[in-house]
Scaffold this active site. Structure first.
Site, short mmCIF file in Angstrom:
data_model
loop_
_atom_site.label_atom_id
_atom_site.label_comp_id
_atom_site.label_asym_id
_atom_site.label_seq_id
_atom_site.Cartn_x
_atom_site.Cartn_y
_atom_site.Cartn_z
N HIS A 70 0.82 -1.21 0.00
CA HIS A 70 0.00 0.00 0.00
C HIS A 70 0.86 1.27 0.00
O HIS A 70 0.38 2.33 0.36
CB HIS A 70 -0.92 0.01 1.23
CG HIS A 70 -1.93 -1.10 1.21
ND1 HIS A 70 -2.41 -1.69 2.36
CD2 HIS A 70 -2.55 -1.74 0.18
CE1 HIS A 70 -3.28 -2.63 2.05
NE2 HIS A 70 -3.38 -2.68 0.74
N HIS A 71 2.13 1.13 -0.40
CA HIS A 71 3.00 2.32 -0.40
C HIS A 71 2.51 3.35 -1.41
O HIS A 71 2.78 4.53 -1.27
CB HIS A 71 4.45 1.93 -0.68
CG HIS A 71 4.75 1.61 -2.11
ND1 HIS A 71 4.36 0.42 -2.70
CD2 HIS A 71 5.39 2.31 -3.08
CE1 HIS A 71 4.75 0.41 -3.96
NE2 HIS A 71 5.38 1.54 -4.22
N LYS A 76 -2.55 -2.65 -7.99
CA LYS A 76 -2.77 -3.03 -9.40
C LYS A 76 -2.29 -4.44 -9.65
O LYS A 76 -1.20 -4.81 -9.24
CB LYS A 76 -1.99 -2.08 -10.33
CG LYS A 76 -2.34 -2.24 -11.79
CD LYS A 76 -3.61 -1.50 -12.11
CE LYS A 76 -4.07 -1.71 -13.53
NZ LYS A 76 -4.67 -3.02 -13.77
N LYS A 100 7.58 -4.62 -9.98
CA LYS A 100 7.46 -4.28 -11.40
C LYS A 100 7.01 -2.84 -11.59
O LYS A 100 7.59 -2.08 -12.38
CB LYS A 100 6.46 -5.25 -12.05
CG LYS A 100 6.34 -5.16 -13.54
CD LYS A 100 5.31 -6.16 -14.06
CE LYS A 100 5.66 -7.57 -13.68
NZ LYS A 100 4.72 -8.54 -14.25
N LYS A 112 -2.79 -8.94 -6.87
CA LYS A 112 -3.09 -10.03 -7.80
C LYS A 112 -4.34 -10.75 -7.33
O LYS A 112 -4.65 -10.77 -6.14
CB LYS A 112 -1.92 -11.04 -7.86
CG LYS A 112 -1.84 -11.75 -9.19
CD LYS A 112 -1.33 -10.84 -10.29
CE LYS A 112 -1.16 -11.58 -11.60
NZ LYS A 112 -0.58 -10.72 -12.65
N THR A 200 2.12 -6.24 -23.57
CA THR A 200 3.16 -7.00 -22.88
C THR A 200 4.17 -7.55 -23.86
O THR A 200 5.39 -7.44 -23.66
CB THR A 200 2.53 -8.13 -22.04
OG1 THR A 200 1.55 -7.59 -21.17
CG2 THR A 200 3.60 -8.83 -21.22
N ASN A 239 -1.21 -14.68 -25.88
CA ASN A 239 -1.17 -13.27 -26.28
C ASN A 239 0.24 -12.69 -26.21
O ASN A 239 0.71 -12.04 -27.15
CB ASN A 239 -2.12 -12.46 -25.38
CG ASN A 239 -2.12 -10.98 -25.73
OD1 ASN A 239 -2.34 -10.61 -26.86
ND2 ASN A 239 -1.84 -10.14 -24.74
N SER A 368 -1.83 -0.47 -18.94
CA SER A 368 -2.97 -0.41 -18.03
C SER A 368 -2.99 0.92 -17.27
O SER A 368 -4.05 1.50 -17.03
CB SER A 368 -2.90 -1.57 -17.02
OG SER A 368 -3.37 -2.77 -17.60
#
Length: 477
Positions: A70-71, A76, A100, A112, A200, A239, A368
């Site tokens: 939560h920094h 995401k 990341k 996630k 990606t 993908n 995103s």
């Protein structure tokens, strides 16, 4: 008495592998042990079970949402549908998302989600019911929202599932002006962004292309600079793998082997990814592709001689057992966690450059981020400036033509006049992000010769940025 070797004793869960890499890098940072423990820990783990009617039966679905850090908010991370989903995997993937995002300077904390299901076993109607119920569970616990936690597609999910999540969220939070920012990876007509689908794979290409353009690195490997002529192997034709293979092929590389779960094909003169995809769509498999040789085992493709190997499937495909047989000079981790810590050590000793997943496959979260910004701003990229730029370019060109007495061709005129639209800006932002991240990680290695591999350098970059965020927030007085 049964004895085991030291290598056999070194088995790690996915999350333990991430922690091991973190611990290896943390000694190169300035942060005290308590701060490092906070950065490493998962802040919130939500494990749920809920009933859904499937046909004539009630089925209890096991699902997770993990918020690692939560920094920065929102958190995401994608949502995957797979029978292999478990808490350890989701925690590991959430942690990788934190690091990341930090490396590529995207202001999110990592998260996630996962549902322990095989989507092939359900009808679209049943999948919709499961997805909507999962979303409702997230809303109840405040685990989703444009300023709280923003999911995205992952393995087994796509634009369709994101549409269901968005619609469910809007129905439960009516009147929320930024509601479309509660999830990314949406279709264009629901606030998606152009370029998200290939992001990606394209990011993998941008990152590896930049590495191949660094003369010092290529000289060390005994390879010429540039992408053209490089022999590439891609594992996974989903993908990410398909788009990575496509962009390398278009840049002049030879994609000599493509690997899927049910087989692998090889052609030393190169394969055309689009034709292989058409073949798979027509036959259900990449095997028996005209002009290619079917390998006896799909895993054999990982051990073929090549310049660049791109694992773009699942985790732990290269481990302590097969790493010594890998002949690639460069490994680009397009998947999450395709190498185990033992494989890292073996490949590093061989002089192989491993470009780690935690920034190489960050193209998805980068775009995103662009989609999230688009949803919050309520305006399409390029809408305000495209026509102005085109009119200005045409005017400048006309002035130059009048002054020189020469005319450009219609093709050149069209190219010069073009104003950037949404996909141009997204590609440009992604390219800048991947190039900057690669050089930032590489610079960390140059600044500290004790850091011997790019994964450790990437972790050091991430830890320093997350630690600085906590420090600036005053969380550690």
């Amino acid at each position: 008495m049964v004895t085991t070797t030291a290598q056999e004793q070194q088995t790690y869960s996915f999350f333990e592998s991430v922690e091991k890499s973190f611990d290896k890098a943390s000694k190169f940072t300035k942060w005290e042990s308590g701060i490092l423990e906070q950065i490493k820990a998962c802040n919130a783990v939500y494990r749920m079970k809920f009933p859904v009617r499937v046909g004539n039966d009630i089925e209890v679905i096991e699902a997770y949402r993990v918020q690692h850090s939560h920094h920065k908010l929102p958190c995401k991370g994608g949502i995957r549908f797979s029978e292999e989903v478990n808490q350890d995997e989701v925690m590991a993937l959430a942690a990788l998302m934190t690091y990341k995002c930090a490396i590529v300077n995207v202001p999110f904390g990592g998260a996630k989600g996962g549902l322990k299901i095989n989507p092939r076993n359900y009808t679209p109607f049943q999948l919709e019911a499961i997805t909507r119920r999962y979303t409702a569970e997230l809303v109840k616990k405040n685990f989703i929202g444009p300023g709280v936690d923003v999911p995205a597609p992952d393995y087994g999910t796509g634009e369709r599932e994101m549409s269901w999540i968005l619609d469910t969220y809007i129905s439960l939070r009516p009147g929320e002006v930024d509601a479309y920012g509660c999830v990314t990876g949406k279709p264009l007509h629901l606030g998606g962004v152009r370029g998200r689908r290939e992001a990606t794979g394209l990011g993998v290409f941008y990152g590896l292309r930049e590495l191949c353009n660094i003369k010092e690195e290529m000289d060390r490997l005994g390879l010429p600079t540039g992408i053209e002529g490089k022999r590439v192997i891609v594992q996974g034709m989903g993908n990410v793998g398909y788009h990575a293979a496509k962009y390398f092929h278009e840049a002049g590389a030879k994609v000599i082997c493509l690997i899927e779960w049910d087989g692998a094909i090889f052609n030393d003169q190169g394969l055309e990814p689009d034709e292989v995809l058409k073949h798979r769509n027509a036959t259900g498999s990449i095997k028996n592709f005209p002009g290619a040789v079917d390998l006896e085992k799909n895993t054999m493709g990982l051990e073929l001689d090549c310049d660049i190997l791109i694992p773009a499937a699942l985790e732990n495909v290269i481990d302590g057992k097969n790493a010594a047989n890998v002949k690639a000079r460069i490994i680009g981790e397009a998947a999450n966690g395709p190498l185990t810590p033992e494989a890292d050590e073996i490949l590093s000793a061989k002089g192989v450059i491993v470009v780690p997943d935690m920034f190489l496959n960050a193209g998805g979260v980068t775009v995103s981020y662009f989609e999230w910004l688009k949803n919050l701003s309520h305006v399409r990229y390029g809408r305000l400036g495209k026509r102005f730029d085109e009119n200005m370019n045409i005017h400048i060109l006309s002035v130059i033509e009048d002054m020189t007495g020469k005319k450009v061709s219609d093709k050149e005129r069209k190219f010069i006049a073009h104003g950037a639209d949404e996909v141009d800006l997204v590609y440009s932002g992604l390219e800048e992000t991947m190039i900057t991240a690669l050089h930032e990680v590489r610079q960390k290695m140059l600044d500290n010769p004790e850091i011997k591999d790019m994964r450790t350098a990437a972790y050091v970059c991430a830890i320093d940025k997350v630690g600085a965020s906590y420090e600036q927030l005053g969380i550690f007085p």
